[in-house]
Each structure stands twice: as C-alpha cells, then as structure tokens.
Design a protein around this motif. Sequence first.
Motif, PDB file in Angstrom:
ATOM      1  N   GLU A 421    -114.551 179.225  20.248  1.00 37.96           N
ATOM      2  CA  GLU A 421    -113.374 179.264  21.122  1.00 37.96           C
ATOM      3  C   GLU A 421    -112.135 178.681  20.459  1.00 37.96           C
ATOM      4  O   GLU A 421    -111.014 179.017  20.820  1.00 37.96           O
ATOM      5  N   LYS A 422    -112.342 177.783  19.504  1.00 38.14           N
ATOM      6  CA  LYS A 422    -111.213 177.173  18.780  1.00 38.14           C
ATOM      7  C   LYS A 422    -111.001 177.832  17.423  1.00 38.14           C
ATOM      8  O   LYS A 422    -109.951 177.657  16.799  1.00 38.14           O
ATOM      9  N   ARG A 423    -112.006 178.581  16.986  1.00 38.37           N
ATOM     10  CA  ARG A 423    -111.968 179.157  15.640  1.00 38.37           C
ATOM     11  C   ARG A 423    -111.458 180.589  15.614  1.00 38.37           C
ATOM     12  O   ARG A 423    -110.694 180.975  14.730  1.00 38.37           O
ATOM     13  N   TYR A 424    -111.856 181.367  16.614  1.00 36.86           N
ATOM     14  CA  TYR A 424    -111.544 182.795  16.569  1.00 36.86           C
ATOM     15  C   TYR A 424    -110.464 183.141  17.584  1.00 36.86           C
ATOM     16  O   TYR A 424    -110.674 183.053  18.798  1.00 36.86           O
ATOM     17  N   LEU A 425    -109.306 183.536  17.077  1.00 34.50           N
ATOM     18  CA  LEU A 425    -108.174 183.876  17.938  1.00 34.50           C
ATOM     19  C   LEU A 425    -107.958 185.386  17.993  1.00 34.50           C
ATOM     20  O   LEU A 425    -107.074 185.860  18.697  1.00 34.50           O
ATOM     21  N   GLY A 426    -108.762 186.107  17.241  1.00 41.51           N
ATOM     22  CA  GLY A 426    -108.592 187.546  17.145  1.00 41.51           C
ATOM     23  C   GLY A 426    -108.577 187.955  15.693  1.00 41.51           C
ATOM     24  O   GLY A 426    -108.665 187.116  14.779  1.00 41.51           O
ATOM     25  N   ASN A 427    -108.464 189.252  15.450  1.00 39.38           N
ATOM     26  CA  ASN A 427    -108.607 189.776  14.093  1.00 39.38           C
ATOM     27  C   ASN A 427    -107.534 189.289  13.141  1.00 39.38           C
ATOM     28  O   ASN A 427    -107.725 189.281  11.928  1.00 39.38           O
ATOM     29  N   TYR A 447     -96.672 175.324  23.426  1.00 41.29           N
ATOM     30  CA  TYR A 447     -96.969 176.751  23.371  1.00 41.29           C
ATOM     31  C   TYR A 447     -98.106 176.999  22.385  1.00 41.29           C
ATOM     32  O   TYR A 447     -97.924 177.507  21.288  1.00 41.29           O
ATOM     33  N   THR A 448     -99.294 176.628  22.793  1.00 40.31           N
ATOM     34  CA  THR A 448    -100.457 176.745  21.923  1.00 40.31           C
ATOM     35  C   THR A 448    -101.150 178.102  22.098  1.00 40.31           C
ATOM     36  O   THR A 448    -101.013 178.753  23.141  1.00 40.31           O
ATOM     37  N   TYR A 449    -101.904 178.480  21.076  1.00 41.11           N
ATOM     38  CA  TYR A 449    -102.573 179.788  21.097  1.00 41.11           C
ATOM     39  C   TYR A 449    -103.576 179.917  22.242  1.00 41.11           C
ATOM     40  O   TYR A 449    -103.810 181.007  22.763  1.00 41.11           O
ATOM     41  N   ASP A 450    -104.173 178.795  22.662  1.00 43.32           N
ATOM     42  CA  ASP A 450    -105.232 178.905  23.669  1.00 43.32           C
ATOM     43  C   ASP A 450    -104.693 179.230  25.067  1.00 43.32           C
ATOM     44  O   ASP A 450    -105.472 179.522  25.983  1.00 43.32           O
ATOM     45  N   LEU A 451    -103.375 179.202  25.251  1.00 38.90           N
ATOM     46  CA  LEU A 451    -102.820 179.720  26.501  1.00 38.90           C
ATOM     47  C   LEU A 451    -103.113 181.218  26.623  1.00 38.90           C
ATOM     48  O   LEU A 451    -103.184 181.757  27.733  1.00 38.90           O
ATOM     49  N   VAL A 452    -103.279 181.878  25.479  1.00 37.94           N
ATOM     50  CA  VAL A 452    -103.658 183.294  25.455  1.00 37.94           C
ATOM     51  C   VAL A 452    -105.168 183.458  25.472  1.00 37.94           C
ATOM     52  O   VAL A 452    -105.719 184.245  26.240  1.00 37.94           O
ATOM     53  N   THR A 453    -105.870 182.710  24.623  1.00 41.10           N
ATOM     54  CA  THR A 453    -107.302 182.973  24.423  1.00 41.10           C
ATOM     55  C   THR A 453    -108.226 182.311  25.441  1.00 41.10           C
ATOM     56  O   THR A 453    -109.288 182.856  25.758  1.00 41.10           O
ATOM     57  N   LYS A 454    -107.857 181.138  25.971  1.00 40.60           N
ATOM     58  CA  LYS A 454    -108.776 180.435  26.879  1.00 40.60           C
ATOM     59  C   LYS A 454    -109.120 181.256  28.122  1.00 40.60           C
ATOM     60  O   LYS A 454    -110.305 181.332  28.508  1.00 40.60           O
ATOM     61  N   ILE A 472    -112.509 189.342  22.725  1.00 40.78           N
ATOM     62  CA  ILE A 472    -111.174 188.843  22.388  1.00 40.78           C
ATOM     63  C   ILE A 472    -110.364 189.940  21.723  1.00 40.78           C
ATOM     64  O   ILE A 472    -109.183 190.153  22.046  1.00 40.78           O
ATOM     65  N   ASP A 473    -110.962 190.659  20.785  1.00 38.77           N
ATOM     66  CA  ASP A 473    -110.226 191.700  20.065  1.00 38.77           C
ATOM     67  C   ASP A 473    -109.836 192.868  20.962  1.00 38.77           C
ATOM     68  O   ASP A 473    -108.738 193.416  20.828  1.00 38.77           O
ATOM     69  N   ILE A 474    -110.696 193.259  21.861  1.00 40.00           N
ATOM     70  CA  ILE A 474    -110.364 194.358  22.775  1.00 40.00           C
ATOM     71  C   ILE A 474    -109.176 193.985  23.651  1.00 40.00           C
ATOM     72  O   ILE A 474    -108.319 194.818  23.949  1.00 40.00           O
ATOM     73  N   ASN A 475    -109.108 192.716  24.014  1.00 43.25           N
ATOM     74  CA  ASN A 475    -108.055 192.274  24.933  1.00 43.25           C
ATOM     75  C   ASN A 475    -106.810 191.722  24.247  1.00 43.25           C
ATOM     76  O   ASN A 475    -105.844 191.365  24.930  1.00 43.25           O
ATOM     77  N   THR A 476    -106.822 191.658  22.914  1.00 39.05           N
ATOM     78  CA  THR A 476    -105.626 191.210  22.190  1.00 39.05           C
ATOM     79  C   THR A 476    -105.296 192.175  21.058  1.00 39.05           C
ATOM     80  O   THR A 476    -104.373 192.968  21.144  1.00 39.05           O
ATOM     81  N   TRP A 477    -106.079 192.128  20.007  1.00 38.80           N
ATOM     82  CA  TRP A 477    -105.827 192.883  18.776  1.00 38.80           C
ATOM     83  C   TRP A 477    -105.769 194.393  18.994  1.00 38.80           C
ATOM     84  O   TRP A 477    -104.863 195.064  18.502  1.00 38.80           O
ATOM     85  N   LEU A 478    -106.705 194.927  19.745  1.00 40.18           N
ATOM     86  CA  LEU A 478    -106.772 196.383  19.925  1.00 40.18           C
ATOM     87  C   LEU A 478    -105.523 196.913  20.608  1.00 40.18           C
ATOM     88  O   LEU A 478    -104.867 197.838  20.124  1.00 40.18           O
TER      89      LEU A 478
END
Length: 617
Positions: A421-427, A447-454, A472-478
């Motif tokens: 959860e702290k390591r993978y933010l997407g592709n 404005y941390t990244y986990d506002l998006v990923t958590k 995570i990738d389907i909902n961000t990167w893709l």
Amino acid sequence: MCGFIGFLSNTNINSENKNNLTNMSSIINHRGPDECGEYIDDNIILCFRRLSIIALDSGKQPFSYDNNNYKLIFNGEIYNYIELREQIIKDKNITFSTDAEGEVILAYYKHYGKSFVSKLRGMFSFVIWDKINNKIIGARDPFGIKPFYYSESSRGLYFGSELKSFTKNKEIYKKEINSKSLHDYLTFQFVPEHNTMFENIKLLKPGHILEKKINQKTKFEAYWTCKFDPILKPQAEKIKDIKKALEESVKLHMRSDVPVGCFLSGGIDSTIITALSAKINPNIKTFTIGFKDEGYSEIELAKKTAENLGVENINITISPEEYMEAVPKVIWHLDGPVADPSVIPIYYICKEARKHVTVMLSGEGSDELFGGYNIYREPNSLKLFKHLPTPLCKILKYISTIFPEGMKGKSFLERGTTPIEKRYLGNAKIFKDHEKKPYLKSYNKNYTYDLVTKPLYDKCKNYNDVTKMQYIDINTWLKGDILVKSDRMSMANSLELRVPFLDKEVFKVASTLTLDEKINEKTTKYLLRESFKDILPEDTVSRKKLGYPVPIRKWLKKEMYDWALNIIKNSKADEYINKEKVIELLNKHKNGKIDYSRKLWVLITFIIWYEKFIEEV
C-alpha cells in the motif's frame, strides 16, 4: 468515433450561449471531420462532430427519436447493438427506421430508463436529452475508453469530449491550476481522474451515469465496478473461456463499414489481436513504429511476426528532430499533461495508419486484466521479507535510507521493507512526495499520493498483492495514461482506435484467474499465453513486454538537451515551477550516471502544457 459538446442551461438559451457552443465545437473538428450537427431548444444546446464508421447514411447526430422527445449525442461504438436491436424488437415489438446505434440507444432508454446502460458492450460516452422530463442522462463506458468532461455552475452544466473545448468559453475557463492536481501529476505523470488540472472541470468516472434536471444539481451513480473474483476451475476450461471471449470480442470490434487495421509491436497482446483479426480478414494491414537507436525499435520483431501471420506490415521510424517537432502539438491534443514519452510515437503511427484505414485495433488493457506488467512479479521477488522478524525489517528499512541514491541494493531493501500500500502507486511512480519540494513553488506536504491510492486500496484490501496492483492500475494508470494517449492520439488524426481486451465479457473471464494463472516464476500473463500458443509464432509466446520504448534518456543528454534547456528557460510558468532547479536536474542528467529522464519529462511536459493551456489561451 466522434466528439460532442453541449450545455444544459438553468435559464433560456441566449445568443451568448449559442456563440460559446459554436466556438467550443469548432476546436474538436479533428474528432469528427465528416459532419457537424446541432440541436437547440429552450434550455439545451447539443453540438456534434462525426467521423463516419457505421451506418454511414443514417447515423447523423444529434439523433432524434420518438417525435423529437429524445435527442442523442454519442461518441464511441456499441459492439452488441445488432443483438440489442433484435432483442428489443422481440421483447417490445417495436419498429426501427434506421440501422444506426443511436436509435438502439434511444429505444432502450425510452423502454427501460437509464438502467439500460449496463446492457451496452462497447466504448462510449453519450448524452440523452429527455424533453419529456426536462433532463439529460449522460454515461461513460466501464473502463473509461471514451472521455466525458463536464463543468457545473449556477448557470447549468457544460459537457464535452475534450477539455480544450472549454478553453473557448470564458464563463467556465479559469486559468487557475488546481494545486493538488499538480502535486498528483508529479507523482503519477498524469492527473488521476476524475480530476483535471483545473478545479472546475472534471471527468465523469468510468462506469458511471450522470443525471441533470433543469435547476437541480447533477446526480451521479455507478452502474459497473471492477471486481476480481478468482475461482478454482480446470485450466483447460479457463483457456477455452479466454479464447471464446477474445475471439468474440475481436469479431465484434471488427464491425465497420470502413477499413480496419491493427497495431503490431511484436509483443503478445498486439499479436493475439492481429492473429484473430487475420482469421476474419486475411488482408488486414498492420502498423509498427520504431527508432533508429539500437535497442529502441520493435520493427524487426513486428515484421517477422507479420510474415509468420501472413499479413502486411507498414512500418516507420522517427528521428529525435521529428519527435521534438511533434511535442507541442501532441501535448495540446492530450488536454491534460501526460508525461508518457510513448505518446509521440503513438501520434506518428496513428498519422501513418490514417493514410490507409479509418479504424485500428490495439492491445491496450491486456496487461491490467491478465497480469502482464513485469512489476507484477515484484511480490514474488520480495516474499522473503515476509519471513523476516519485524525488528530486522526495521533495521533493513533504515539501512536503505542511508544508502546513496543509485547504489545497488538500495531499492531492493526499500521495496522489500515497505508494504504494498505504501510501495505501489501504479505503473508510473515519478516523484516521491518529499522530492517535489525543490521543483514546486507552492509545495504542500499535505498533498500526499495516498489521498489517491488509499481509497482504492481500501476497496481491494482482500485481494492478494498482485491483484491489488492490477486494481490500482485499472483505476489510475489505465484510464489516466494508457487510454488518454490512445484516444487523443488516434482522434488527433481522425482515426478510431478500438481495444478488444477492454471488453466486459473479456474482463469477466480475466477476473476469475488465480494468482498462478497470471504470474509465475517464469512469466507474466501465463494463462493468456497458454490460450493462444497454438496460433502465435513460437517466440512471441515467451517474448518480454517492451511497449513503445523511447530513447529520451539518451536524447536528453545530447540531441534534446538544447531544446529542453530553451523550453525551461523561456517558460512563463514561474508561479508554479522552480525553473532553476529543473535546469539543475537537466544538467545532472546530462553529466552524471543517474537517469533523471522521467522526472525531467514530467517537468518539461508540464511547462509545455502550461504554455498551450495558460499562456496561449
């Protein structure tokens, strides 16, 4: 493939509204150069730009139905519209006057209401004007293949296919950048949906419907969500299911009244699509792009693959000069800054393909659905850390922080002692939160990244680590990177791009795969490879993924250095970017051993985007 723009007003439409919409529509002519259409009523304006693909004579829009009680503007393709048409004729005993998808959509809306959207199989964004109830219904496909922007104010709701349309309307286009979006952009290399770089312009979430009545707030609801549900079943049966779903999807995606071609990189995804397409049309043309730099071209692989499949291959190479020349135009077409270096070659191959065909099939989505990215193998390589005592993991974590940047082993220790959860933010993970501070004039540590990923991890907390990464990738990167560059680069060249892997029925099958049917010690996308090994060239089945490799790491040291330096120096984005620090980073990349090219490309892309969407507008 088309484009639309519209406005539902809380008051009567006036001449200013009409002028605004005309200007907003004209800027997306590239999405539909074949025809333009317009509908105006007391409270609504619908404008449409058409690229004719199906029902060339009867598919004009805005489409009218039921004595003008319903109007439709529609971007995309409904691949099962023929089956839906036959079904509603049988169920409701109605008569159709055209063979157009639009009439099918409106017939289903009239008889079933907005719930009909879940029956659609395709890529789409559309708006229905329901004159009887004085409201609009809008919807976007499950994966977000087609864009749907909107902006709501006290005056009403504007909506459209591309953000650049909104720049022609002073009422809604404010040259104020959303600070959180800028922070997120430096992390992900795109602004995660449903936000954009502007506070008052949003994207309708994939798999969602919006409903807006005159003088009422817009309502939103989901009709589809991404869920993985692995099941134990003999692999032979799953292989049969995968083959059936993809064969049917490709067959449906090839429905067209104009020529269809395929992108071919030489990798497994595009090769599967090409092989299945060639069964339907042995004369199908394939298209490939590459660079002259050694190690950065898939042309020879693609040519060999095409020869083995017995299809024609058309290929081109582009130079650093051609690459640099296209960058400003490409960034303008992207709407928001997307710092993916592969965007430029995609633009050029779309440009070449449009000389020969009007529709292209591509392999996007396979990696997210079937587990294809090499990074998805990371949980296997790091599993030894799960067996270490917690105190030892803390020590190793500390050691990773004191190792100098670029030192061998630093990244391995850092990743191994950090939960997924702290390591993978997407592709794409470009800047860590603390790394942004030197480059942003208004850095905000909150404005941390986990506002998006958590929120996403909270929804998939019961999945294994690999499936979490897919989610995570389907909902961000893709939807924020892959599908944006595919849609905008194809549409920039008035070309329709279709993605057979991103089909509801294909996802339904892919969602049932277990971990070892996706990732094992030797390969990614294991069961997908097994499913088609009988029709693919032998070396393709085991070939590693390359994507569209771009030599910007090399070019930013030599061919692109002066170009990049001038862009940074001449930028007027000083309010947001510390240009001196960006120049310093460019020189560190040029003269040092550490590769800063991706960080540089994020910053340079934003600077050019700022010029196009703030300075020049």
